[in-house]
Design a protein around this motif. Structure first.
Motif, PDB file in Angstrom:
ATOM      1  N   TYR A 267      18.196  -5.350 -30.013  1.00 22.64           N
ATOM      2  CA  TYR A 267      17.544  -6.574 -29.507  1.00 22.64           C
ATOM      3  C   TYR A 267      17.237  -6.392 -28.036  1.00 22.64           C
ATOM      4  CZ  TYR A 267      22.248  -7.266 -27.752  1.00 22.64           C
ATOM      5  OH  TYR A 267      23.454  -7.082 -27.113  1.00 22.64           O
ATOM      6  N   ASN A 268      16.353  -7.236 -27.503  1.00 20.27           N
ATOM      7  CA  ASN A 268      16.070  -7.178 -26.066  1.00 20.27           C
ATOM      8  C   ASN A 268      16.217  -8.564 -25.440  1.00 20.27           C
ATOM      9  OD1 ASN A 268      13.749  -8.581 -26.682  1.00 20.27           O
ATOM     10  ND2 ASN A 268      12.458  -6.738 -26.719  1.00 20.27           N
ATOM     11  N   LEU A 269      15.881  -8.663 -24.161  1.00 18.27           N
ATOM     12  CA  LEU A 269      16.093  -9.920 -23.445  1.00 18.27           C
ATOM     13  C   LEU A 269      15.302 -11.075 -24.081  1.00 18.27           C
ATOM     14  CD1 LEU A 269      17.488 -11.229 -21.008  1.00 18.27           C
ATOM     15  CD2 LEU A 269      15.507 -10.602 -19.631  1.00 18.27           C
ATOM     16  N   GLU A 270      14.057 -10.781 -24.492  1.00 21.38           N
ATOM     17  CA  GLU A 270      13.223 -11.813 -25.135  1.00 21.38           C
ATOM     18  C   GLU A 270      13.931 -12.371 -26.373  1.00 21.38           C
ATOM     19  OE1 GLU A 270      10.092 -12.810 -24.275  1.00 21.38           O
ATOM     20  OE2 GLU A 270       9.624 -11.379 -22.681  1.00 21.38           O
ATOM     21  N   ASP A 271      14.553 -11.468 -27.130  1.00 20.71           N
ATOM     22  CA  ASP A 271      15.251 -11.905 -28.343  1.00 20.71           C
ATOM     23  C   ASP A 271      16.413 -12.836 -27.992  1.00 20.71           C
ATOM     24  OD1 ASP A 271      13.591 -10.308 -29.906  1.00 20.71           O
ATOM     25  OD2 ASP A 271      14.887  -8.554 -29.612  1.00 20.71           O
ATOM     26  N   ILE A 272      17.107 -12.510 -26.892  1.00 24.92           N
ATOM     27  CA  ILE A 272      18.231 -13.367 -26.495  1.00 24.92           C
ATOM     28  C   ILE A 272      17.697 -14.756 -26.117  1.00 24.92           C
ATOM     29  CG2 ILE A 272      20.164 -13.668 -24.883  1.00 24.92           C
ATOM     30  CD1 ILE A 272      20.266 -10.635 -24.575  1.00 24.92           C
ATOM     31  N   ILE A 273      16.581 -14.757 -25.403  1.00 24.25           N
ATOM     32  CA  ILE A 273      15.992 -16.040 -24.988  1.00 24.25           C
ATOM     33  C   ILE A 273      15.632 -16.873 -26.233  1.00 24.25           C
ATOM     34  CG2 ILE A 273      13.974 -17.084 -23.866  1.00 24.25           C
ATOM     35  CD1 ILE A 273      14.141 -14.812 -21.782  1.00 24.25           C
ATOM     36  N   THR A 274      14.999 -16.241 -27.203  1.00 24.76           N
ATOM     37  CA  THR A 274      14.634 -16.960 -28.426  1.00 24.76           C
ATOM     38  C   THR A 274      15.883 -17.467 -29.148  1.00 24.76           C
ATOM     39  OG1 THR A 274      12.921 -15.286 -28.619  1.00 24.76           O
ATOM     40  CG2 THR A 274      13.170 -16.780 -30.483  1.00 24.76           C
ATOM     41  N   GLU A 275      16.892 -16.629 -29.205  1.00 26.54           N
ATOM     42  CA  GLU A 275      18.128 -16.993 -29.899  1.00 26.54           C
ATOM     43  C   GLU A 275      18.789 -18.200 -29.228  1.00 26.54           C
ATOM     44  OE1 GLU A 275      18.745 -15.210 -32.605  1.00 26.54           O
ATOM     45  OE2 GLU A 275      20.548 -16.348 -33.156  1.00 26.54           O
ATOM     46  N   VAL A 276      18.821 -18.183 -27.897  1.00 28.28           N
ATOM     47  CA  VAL A 276      19.427 -19.318 -27.173  1.00 28.28           C
ATOM     48  C   VAL A 276      18.576 -20.572 -27.391  1.00 28.28           C
ATOM     49  CG1 VAL A 276      19.966 -20.240 -24.875  1.00 28.28           C
ATOM     50  CG2 VAL A 276      20.634 -17.905 -25.454  1.00 28.28           C
ATOM     51  N   VAL A 287      20.919 -22.720 -19.718  1.00 27.62           N
ATOM     52  CA  VAL A 287      21.093 -21.279 -19.937  1.00 27.62           C
ATOM     53  C   VAL A 287      19.718 -20.604 -19.974  1.00 27.62           C
ATOM     54  CG1 VAL A 287      22.029 -19.507 -21.488  1.00 27.62           C
ATOM     55  CG2 VAL A 287      23.224 -21.688 -21.230  1.00 27.62           C
ATOM     56  N   LEU A 288      18.775 -21.278 -20.660  1.00 21.35           N
ATOM     57  CA  LEU A 288      17.420 -20.709 -20.752  1.00 21.35           C
ATOM     58  C   LEU A 288      16.795 -20.521 -19.370  1.00 21.35           C
ATOM     59  CD1 LEU A 288      15.819 -22.495 -23.833  1.00 21.35           C
ATOM     60  CD2 LEU A 288      16.306 -20.059 -23.550  1.00 21.35           C
ATOM     61  N   ALA A 289      17.024 -21.521 -18.505  1.00 14.63           N
ATOM     62  CA  ALA A 289      16.442 -21.441 -17.158  1.00 14.63           C
ATOM     63  C   ALA A 289      16.944 -20.184 -16.446  1.00 14.63           C
ATOM     64  CB  ALA A 289      16.810 -22.686 -16.359  1.00 14.63           C
ATOM     65  N   LYS A 290      18.245 -19.907 -16.619  1.00 12.37           N
ATOM     66  CA  LYS A 290      18.805 -18.729 -15.953  1.00 12.37           C
ATOM     67  C   LYS A 290      18.284 -17.433 -16.572  1.00 12.37           C
ATOM     68  CE  LYS A 290      22.902 -21.301 -14.667  1.00 12.37           C
ATOM     69  NZ  LYS A 290      22.636 -21.637 -13.277  1.00 12.37           N
ATOM     70  N   LEU A 291      18.149 -17.430 -17.900  1.00 12.99           N
ATOM     71  CA  LEU A 291      17.625 -16.232 -18.564  1.00 12.99           C
ATOM     72  C   LEU A 291      16.164 -15.984 -18.168  1.00 12.99           C
ATOM     73  CD1 LEU A 291      19.164 -16.580 -22.147  1.00 12.99           C
ATOM     74  CD2 LEU A 291      19.855 -15.021 -20.332  1.00 12.99           C
ATOM     75  N   GLU A 292      15.425 -17.077 -18.021  1.00 18.95           N
ATOM     76  CA  GLU A 292      14.016 -16.942 -17.599  1.00 18.95           C
ATOM     77  C   GLU A 292      13.939 -16.329 -16.205  1.00 18.95           C
ATOM     78  OE1 GLU A 292      11.350 -16.956 -19.068  1.00 18.95           O
ATOM     79  OE2 GLU A 292      11.744 -18.001 -20.951  1.00 18.95           O
ATOM     80  N   GLN A 293      14.909 -16.734 -15.365  1.00 19.80           N
ATOM     81  CA  GLN A 293      14.956 -16.177 -14.002  1.00 19.80           C
ATOM     82  C   GLN A 293      15.077 -14.650 -14.052  1.00 19.80           C
ATOM     83  OE1 GLN A 293      18.222 -17.716 -11.761  1.00 19.80           O
ATOM     84  NE2 GLN A 293      17.015 -19.413 -10.936  1.00 19.80           N
ATOM     85  N   ILE A 294      15.984 -14.184 -14.923  1.00 19.65           N
ATOM     86  CA  ILE A 294      16.170 -12.728 -15.048  1.00 19.65           C
ATOM     87  C   ILE A 294      14.881 -12.098 -15.558  1.00 19.65           C
ATOM     88  CG2 ILE A 294      17.464 -10.876 -16.180  1.00 19.65           C
ATOM     89  CD1 ILE A 294      19.788 -12.768 -16.506  1.00 19.65           C
TER      90      ILE A 294
END
Ligand SMILES: Nc1ncnc2c1ncn2[C@@H]1O[C@H](COP(=O)(O)OP(=O)(O)O)[C@@H](O)[C@H]1O
Ligand SMILES: [Mg+2]
Length: 502
Positions: A267-276, A287-294
């Motif tokens: 999986y990659n970062l995009e997948d984690i964002i979708t999962e969250v 949490v999404l806001a922080k992941l988007e920052q990364i």
């Protein structure tokens, strides 16, 4: 001409010499003594003492001394040995006899007995001699190497010298450079003194690529490093987020990553964002806001820097992380090194060497601190040689580097170290280290190193040669001095000088 005569009790390891002329001998000089049946035996002066019976402790206190006759100057000598017909180093079976004459050792004997190569990586001169010191490139790369010393003693400079030599061999290099000291390998030095060492200025501009992180605005960089962000662990992600997460936020993140691991494996970062995003909790938005920052930082991208570009023949990649937080530096180092080791194991990239500056920050000794990069560096230290991945660790805090990593380094280059804990950490792993050498380590001048290597018989002291490339580790001069006269006129307080506001 002999420099003196052995006197008093001798044994196979050491003896004393009454020096005929104190001016002819210095500490660390190599000397030789004839011994049957071995022939010339190489020895080294480790200490010179001076005494005078007229001024002995008793006489100084008891008698009033009026005249001052000559001093007795004594050289304390340690036996190194001689080479037998099979080329093995041997100590004489019987001690030397008192009365034996001691001579200065010749270059040929020194080289033969110490086992100094006559080609390889040229790093400098044997201290006090005109004998060049070469390191065996295969030994350095395959069996790892450490450069240890207190700040300002010449660690990065020495690493630069070795990198110049390794660049000439064409071996792939990857440098983890937390302070931006190695971009200067691209440029030739302007120091003209180097001709004395039989070398010429040279820049490696077409061999060296400087990568910086997308988060830092680095004018020295040639390219931006982008990682694939594949299979990031939840703790990697936590390290990439500048502020602390609440326990609920952490829970969401860990659950999402665990689900992806279990269900997909890859999986990659995009997948984690979708999962969250697919979780029900209201906390997911934060949490999404922080992941988007990364995601927006650009460090992880769909077009990552390929490992075969980072690590290839006739090339050095310098990952310049100047100005980046230590946590982010550790995550980047962990991700890059994990991928590098994996690709080397699968033979996707050629054999080569990984260089880690400030290694105590990337693989700290347990109990001092923790770093996400520790595991992979420890693995490379212990298994890298099997797979042709060498490691060079550089540090000013030897006591704070993982001992397992340090103990795997078969070549140690030690410049001045004064901290007792650091000295202890270093000497534990050194063979053939004597109390006198420890004293030497405390007082080595800048650019002079003790070299201990499993393929040199005895630790030797080396004057590291000047750089062919520019040195990038110059400390910034905070206070600009002026001549005394000028300073008076200038007036201006400490702060205006410090910040150059005048
Ligand atoms: N072998 C050397 N020859 C000449 N100058 C040296 C040598 N080693 C170090 N220096 C000088 O000492 C300074 C500090 O060296 P550096 O490698 O930056 O220290 P460290 O990395 O240990 O903090 C350098 O800027 C350089 O001027
Ligand atoms: Mg340095």
């Amino acid at each position: 001409m002999s420099i003196g005569i052995i006197f008093g009790e001798t044994d196979s390891f050491r003896f004393k010499v009454a020096l005929t002329n104190p001016k002819t001998a210095r500490r660390r000089d190599y000397v030789k003594v004839w011994h049957d049946p071995e022939g010339w035996v190489l020895c080294q002066i480790v200490k010179i003492t001076r005494s005078n019976e007229k001024f002995s402790e008793e006489s100084v206190f008891e008698n009033e001394v009026v005249e001052s006759p000559g001093d007795k100057v004594v050289a304390h000598v340690e036996v190194i040995g001689s080479r037998d017909e099979l080329g093995n180093l041997r100590l004489p079976m019987m001690p030397f006899s008192p009365g034996d004459k001691v001579f200065k050792a010749d270059v040929q004997l020194i080289r033969k007995v110490l086992g100094l190569n006559d080609n390889g990586l040229y790093i400098g001169m044997l201290d006090g001699y005109n004998i060049p010191v070469y390191l065996d490139p295969n030994h350095i790369v395959q069996k790892h190497c450490s450069i240890l010393a207190k700040t300002g003693s010449g660690k990065s400079y020495t690493a630069g010298v070795i990198l110049e030599e390794l660049l000439e061999t064409g071996i792939p290099l990857l440098v983890i450079d937390p302070h931006g000291e190695y971009a200067s390998l691209k440029f030739p030095t302007t120091d003209r003194k180097i001709e004395r060492y039989n070398i010429k200025p040279k820049g490696f501009s077409s061999e060296v690529t400087v990568y910086s992180l997308p988060t830092s605005n680095n004018p020295d960089a040639d390219k931006i490093l982008r990682l694939d962000g594949e299979n990031l662990s939840a703790s990697d992600i936590v390290k990439l987020i500048p502020d602390n997460l609440t326990s609920t936020q952490l829970g969401i993140l860990y659950e999402a990553v665990n689900r992806l691991k279990k269900e997909r494996g890859q999986y990659n970062l995009e997948d984690i964002i979708t999962e969250v995003a697919n979780t029900q909790s209201n906390v997911r938005w934060s949490v999404l806001a922080k992941l988007e920052q990364i995601n927006e930082s650009g460090l992880f991208s769909g077009r990552p820097t390929p490992m075969h570009a980072l690590f290839r023949d006739n090339h050095a990649s310098v990952i310049d992380m100047k100005g980046t937080s230590p946590e982010l530096q550790q995550v980047v180092t962990a991700l890059v090194c994990e991928r590098l080791f994996e690709y080397r194991k699968k033979n996707i990239v050629p054999p080569g060497m990984l260089v880690i500056e400030e290694a105590h920050n990337f693989c700290p000794e347990r109990g001092f601190s923790r770093a996400v990069s520790s595991d992979v560096i420890r693995n490379i230290a212990s298994e890298g040689r099997k797979f042709g991945l060498g490691l060079m660790v550089i540090s000013q805090r030897p006591a704070r580097i993982d001992k397992n990593v340090l103990s795997q380094c078969n070549t140690q280059i030690i410049l001045r170290v004064t901290n007792p804990n650091d000295i202890q950490a270093i000497t534990k792993g050194l063979e053939g280290i004597t109390g006198n050498l420890v004293d030497d380590i405390k007082s080595l001048p800048t650019g002079v190193a003790v070299l201990s290597s499993s393929n040199i018989e005895f630790p030797i002291v080396v004057r590291i040669r000047p750089r062919r490339t520019r040195h990038g580790g110059e400390s910034v001069r905070v206070v600009k001095y002026k001549s005394k006269k000028g300073a008076k006129k200038e007036g201006g307080g400490f702060f205006s000088k410090l910040f150059g506001t005048k």
